[in-house]
Write a protein that holds these residues in place. Structure first.
Motif, PDB file in Angstrom:
ATOM      1  N   VAL A 161     -58.248  70.874 -64.377  1.00 63.20           N
ATOM      2  CA  VAL A 161     -57.548  71.126 -65.643  1.00 63.20           C
ATOM      3  C   VAL A 161     -57.319  72.622 -65.826  1.00 63.20           C
ATOM      4  N   GLU A 162     -58.356  73.433 -65.529  1.00 59.78           N
ATOM      5  CA  GLU A 162     -58.228  74.886 -65.659  1.00 59.78           C
ATOM      6  C   GLU A 162     -57.155  75.443 -64.726  1.00 59.78           C
ATOM      7  N   SER A 163     -56.965  74.765 -63.585  1.00 56.66           N
ATOM      8  CA  SER A 163     -55.954  75.213 -62.620  1.00 56.66           C
ATOM      9  C   SER A 163     -54.545  74.820 -63.036  1.00 56.66           C
ATOM     10  N   GLY A 164     -54.415  74.029 -64.071  1.00 58.18           N
ATOM     11  CA  GLY A 164     -53.097  73.619 -64.557  1.00 58.18           C
ATOM     12  C   GLY A 164     -52.414  72.591 -63.686  1.00 58.18           C
ATOM     13  N   ILE A 165     -53.178  71.841 -62.914  1.00 58.47           N
ATOM     14  CA  ILE A 165     -52.575  70.848 -62.021  1.00 58.47           C
ATOM     15  C   ILE A 165     -52.022  69.637 -62.777  1.00 58.47           C
ATOM     16  N   PRO A 166     -52.755  69.030 -63.698  1.00 59.39           N
ATOM     17  CA  PRO A 166     -52.226  67.831 -64.359  1.00 59.39           C
ATOM     18  C   PRO A 166     -51.043  68.166 -65.270  1.00 59.39           C
ATOM     19  N   ARG A 167     -50.095  67.284 -65.339  1.00 61.00           N
ATOM     20  CA  ARG A 167     -49.002  67.409 -66.296  1.00 61.00           C
ATOM     21  C   ARG A 167     -49.557  67.116 -67.697  1.00 61.00           C
ATOM     22  N   LEU A 203     -54.727  61.092 -59.547  1.00 60.68           N
ATOM     23  CA  LEU A 203     -55.160  60.602 -58.240  1.00 60.68           C
ATOM     24  C   LEU A 203     -54.158  59.616 -57.661  1.00 60.68           C
ATOM     25  N   ALA A 204     -53.589  58.771 -58.535  1.00 60.12           N
ATOM     26  CA  ALA A 204     -52.607  57.796 -58.058  1.00 60.12           C
ATOM     27  C   ALA A 204     -51.344  58.487 -57.559  1.00 60.12           C
ATOM     28  N   SER A 205     -50.902  59.523 -58.272  1.00 59.65           N
ATOM     29  CA  SER A 205     -49.686  60.224 -57.851  1.00 59.65           C
ATOM     30  C   SER A 205     -49.932  61.033 -56.585  1.00 59.65           C
TER      31      SER A 205
END
Length: 215
Positions: A87-93, A102-104
């Protein structure tokens, strides 16, 4: 045989081989799981009856259940730490859950590329490692929870198979003995009524001959 192996591999290790400490820890663990029956283990398990041995076996399975529960807790904590980094890395939309992420990540995009190609190659490699860690920790959580569930079922089975408490001794013989003693007292009273002037000495003799009065 089984009890000796249990003592070598479970709670007794936590008490540095001290038997009294082992017994105290066993009682404490069973109470924590709602088993409040008082018991006293024997240092030689061969001298224990079936129910007492089964109580010790139940504590052994609870020891494993506690161990499985700690494994689940540890796995979840690691999984949460990895997710926080992601989350801190800004990965999730925005609004994207870890399951959706994980599914994507498990399937390519429509153009056949990774969902992370919107970032630089270095970022993609770093973020890919984080997501791989998230996948691994999720798998560890799943396996730990499955092991805990299996152990819980084993504990439930052990409780269902617990031998019944031995019945207390019957009070019948004692009542019969009391009835016999009352009958003897009645006979003595009848003899006293028929005694002559030396009746006290006669009564004392009769009681002595019968083994003496019951004080």
């Amino acid at each position: 045989m089984w009890a000796r192996e249990q003592r070598e591999h479970s709670t007794i290790k936590e008490t540095a081989g001290d038997f009294e400490g082992y017994v105290a820890a066993a009682r404490r663990r069973l109470r924590d799981h709602g088993f409040t029956e008082e018991f006293r283990l024997d240092e030689d398990p061969r001298r224990q009856d079936e129910r007492l041995t089964w109580i010790e076996y139940l504590e052994f399975e609870y020891w494993w259940l506690d161990k499985r529960a700690r494994s689940v807790e540890t796995a979840q904590e690691r999984h949460e730490r990895v997710w926080e980094k992601i989350v801190e890395s800004g990965i999730p939309r925005p609004g994207e859950t870890r399951e959706e992420l994980l599914a994507s990540h498990a399937r390519p995009t429509a153009d056949g590329n990774s969902p992370l190609t919107r970032h630089s190659a270095r970022q993609e490699a770093s973020q890919g490692k984080l997501i791989d860690r998230l996948k691994r920790t999720a798998q560890v959580c799943k396996a730990a929870k499955a092991a805990e569930t299996r152990q819980l079922r084993l504990v439930e089975w052990a409780l269902a198979q617990m031998p019944r408490k031995p019945k207390p001794p019957s009070a019948g013989p004692a009542k019969t003995g009391n009835k016999r003693r009352r009958q003897e007292d009645d006979d003595d009273a009848a003899d006293d009524d028929e005694a002559d002037a030396g009746g006290y000495a006669g009564k004392r003799w009769r009681l002595t001959a019968k083994g003496g009065p019951a004080d």
